[in-house]
Design an enzyme around this catalytic site. Sequence first.
Site, PDB file in Angstrom:
ATOM      1  N   ARG A 146       0.837  -1.194   0.000  1.00 31.24           N
ATOM      2  CA  ARG A 146       0.000   0.000   0.000  1.00 31.24           C
ATOM      3  C   ARG A 146       0.880   1.255   0.000  1.00 31.24           C
ATOM      4  O   ARG A 146       2.109   1.156  -0.039  1.00 31.24           O
ATOM      5  CB  ARG A 146      -0.921   0.009   1.223  1.00 31.24           C
ATOM      6  CG  ARG A 146      -0.215   0.031   2.576  1.00 31.24           C
ATOM      7  CD  ARG A 146      -1.209  -0.171   3.710  1.00 31.24           C
ATOM      8  NE  ARG A 146      -0.556  -0.152   5.021  1.00 31.24           N
ATOM      9  CZ  ARG A 146      -1.151  -0.460   6.160  1.00 31.24           C
ATOM     10  NH1 ARG A 146      -2.429  -0.825   6.166  1.00 31.24           N
ATOM     11  NH2 ARG A 146      -0.508  -0.420   7.310  1.00 31.24           N
ATOM     12  N   THR A 148       3.153   4.238   0.941  1.00 34.91           N
ATOM     13  CA  THR A 148       4.151   4.406   2.005  1.00 34.91           C
ATOM     14  C   THR A 148       4.724   5.818   2.058  1.00 34.91           C
ATOM     15  O   THR A 148       5.463   6.148   2.982  1.00 34.91           O
ATOM     16  CB  THR A 148       5.340   3.444   1.809  1.00 34.91           C
ATOM     17  OG1 THR A 148       6.022   3.793   0.592  1.00 34.91           O
ATOM     18  CG2 THR A 148       4.886   1.995   1.759  1.00 34.91           C
ATOM     19  N   HIS A 216       4.793  -2.178 -13.045  1.00 36.82           N
ATOM     20  CA  HIS A 216       4.762  -0.797 -12.566  1.00 36.82           C
ATOM     21  C   HIS A 216       3.318  -0.349 -12.328  1.00 36.82           C
ATOM     22  O   HIS A 216       3.003   0.283 -11.312  1.00 36.82           O
ATOM     23  CB  HIS A 216       5.453   0.100 -13.591  1.00 36.82           C
ATOM     24  CG  HIS A 216       5.806   1.456 -13.073  1.00 36.82           C
ATOM     25  ND1 HIS A 216       6.484   2.375 -13.817  1.00 36.82           N
ATOM     26  CD2 HIS A 216       5.568   2.062 -11.876  1.00 36.82           C
ATOM     27  CE1 HIS A 216       6.657   3.491 -13.111  1.00 36.82           C
ATOM     28  NE2 HIS A 216       6.106   3.319 -11.933  1.00 36.82           N
ATOM     29  N   CYS A 355      12.919   2.219   0.497  1.00 39.71           N
ATOM     30  CA  CYS A 355      11.848   2.031   1.480  1.00 39.71           C
ATOM     31  C   CYS A 355      11.703   0.536   1.683  1.00 39.71           C
ATOM     32  O   CYS A 355      11.536  -0.209   0.708  1.00 39.71           O
ATOM     33  CB  CYS A 355      10.550   2.654   0.952  1.00 39.71           C
ATOM     34  SG  CYS A 355       9.024   1.968   1.623  1.00 39.71           S
ATOM     35  N   CYS A 358       8.446  -1.116   0.325  1.00 37.64           N
ATOM     36  CA  CYS A 358       8.434  -1.060  -1.140  1.00 37.64           C
ATOM     37  C   CYS A 358       9.440  -2.063  -1.703  1.00 37.64           C
ATOM     38  O   CYS A 358       9.190  -2.732  -2.705  1.00 37.64           O
ATOM     39  CB  CYS A 358       8.787   0.347  -1.628  1.00 37.64           C
ATOM     40  SG  CYS A 358       7.798   1.664  -0.910  1.00 37.64           S
TER      41      CYS A 358
END
Length: 410
Positions: A146, A148, A216, A355, A358
Amino acid sequence: LTGVLDDCLCDIESIDDFNTFKIFPKIQKLQERDYFRYYKVNLKRPCPFWADDGHCSIKDCHSKIPVGIKAGSSNKYSKAANNSKELEDCEQANKLGAVNSTLSNQSKEAFIDWARYDDSQDHFCELDDERSPDAQYVDLLLNPERYTGYKGPSAWRVWNSIYEENCFKPRSVYRPLNPLAPSRGGSCLLGFVCLFSWTGLCLEKRVFYKLISGLHASINLHLCANYLLEETWGKPRWGPNVKEFTRRFDPAETKGEGPRRLKNLYFLYLIELRALSKVAPYFERAVVDLYTGNGHEDAESKALLLDIFRDTKSFHMHFDEKSMFAGDKKGAKSLKEEFRLHFKNISRIMDCVGCDKCRLWGKLQTQGLGTALKILFSEKEIQSLPENSPSKGFQLTRQEIVALVNAFGR
């Protein structure tokens, strides 16, 4: 979004109907089972291509040292070094992007048993991450894909490197705009291309580009669908962000490119669906089980997986991978190796994502797609597998299986 997809005899409406009523409910149940909810990943591998200078990588955000001091005396008094909005964004991205590594003692003990079982199997290949002391099991249900807050130059650099240096590109591609560069008017969404022509690009290279674009699109869709809408008194409220979705996919906002990005997502779905149907014989053998130590649950998990395989085989509009690498043998072999090396490089770029959450989902989905391609290029080996013994010709590790199912589930 309607109509027929390019490079295959399949329409979007048929895929929607098949997925909604047959596949998705079962995949969702499968992802909740212990075998598929725990993914072993190394989130500490250094970026092999450039120094980790992420806008909000975990190591930067945990530090309490002011940005101006970390940047050195030359930038101490600059506006950028004292931008409170950037610091706030960084702190939020750190909080939202951190991986929840909570595991019960019972789970940790079970993983030792799982590893012992896996080590006794005859693997096709070994993955370095699985044996690294930095590798850890992550509960995917505690770490949903989701929003971030990860964005800016670091995210741009990752996608730009993928598209510009490691992807077969259509002609007339505009480079995605660098957020660090001065505005030149007009805009192109982060990491996406804006205009292109397929002229002169062979099927294999078109397929490669569509797979990366589809991946993507999937990542962007999930951050739009599960967005932090507000946070009051430490209680976040998550939900769909229609405005963000429109910005990334609406034809009017993307110079007509949004629908093409979504079509590439459908194409990615077809490739991974095809892989599931092709790998079914591997799992149908009695010698293969989904081991967690709980015999009853293991049997139920395998039964559900085989049920999904039966559904994938019933789909009548699969992508025909036999049309790929079908030219002269020397040229086809060279192109196939180029295809493989490009994809391998993209999987390594995922270690440059700044991240943790991610990076987790990027690595998982890339490995899932890589496993799907491995399956599609190993049809003969799969068909010749012995019924009652492991084979040296084709083998899937636990991590490849978990990644394949969860990537398709995305």
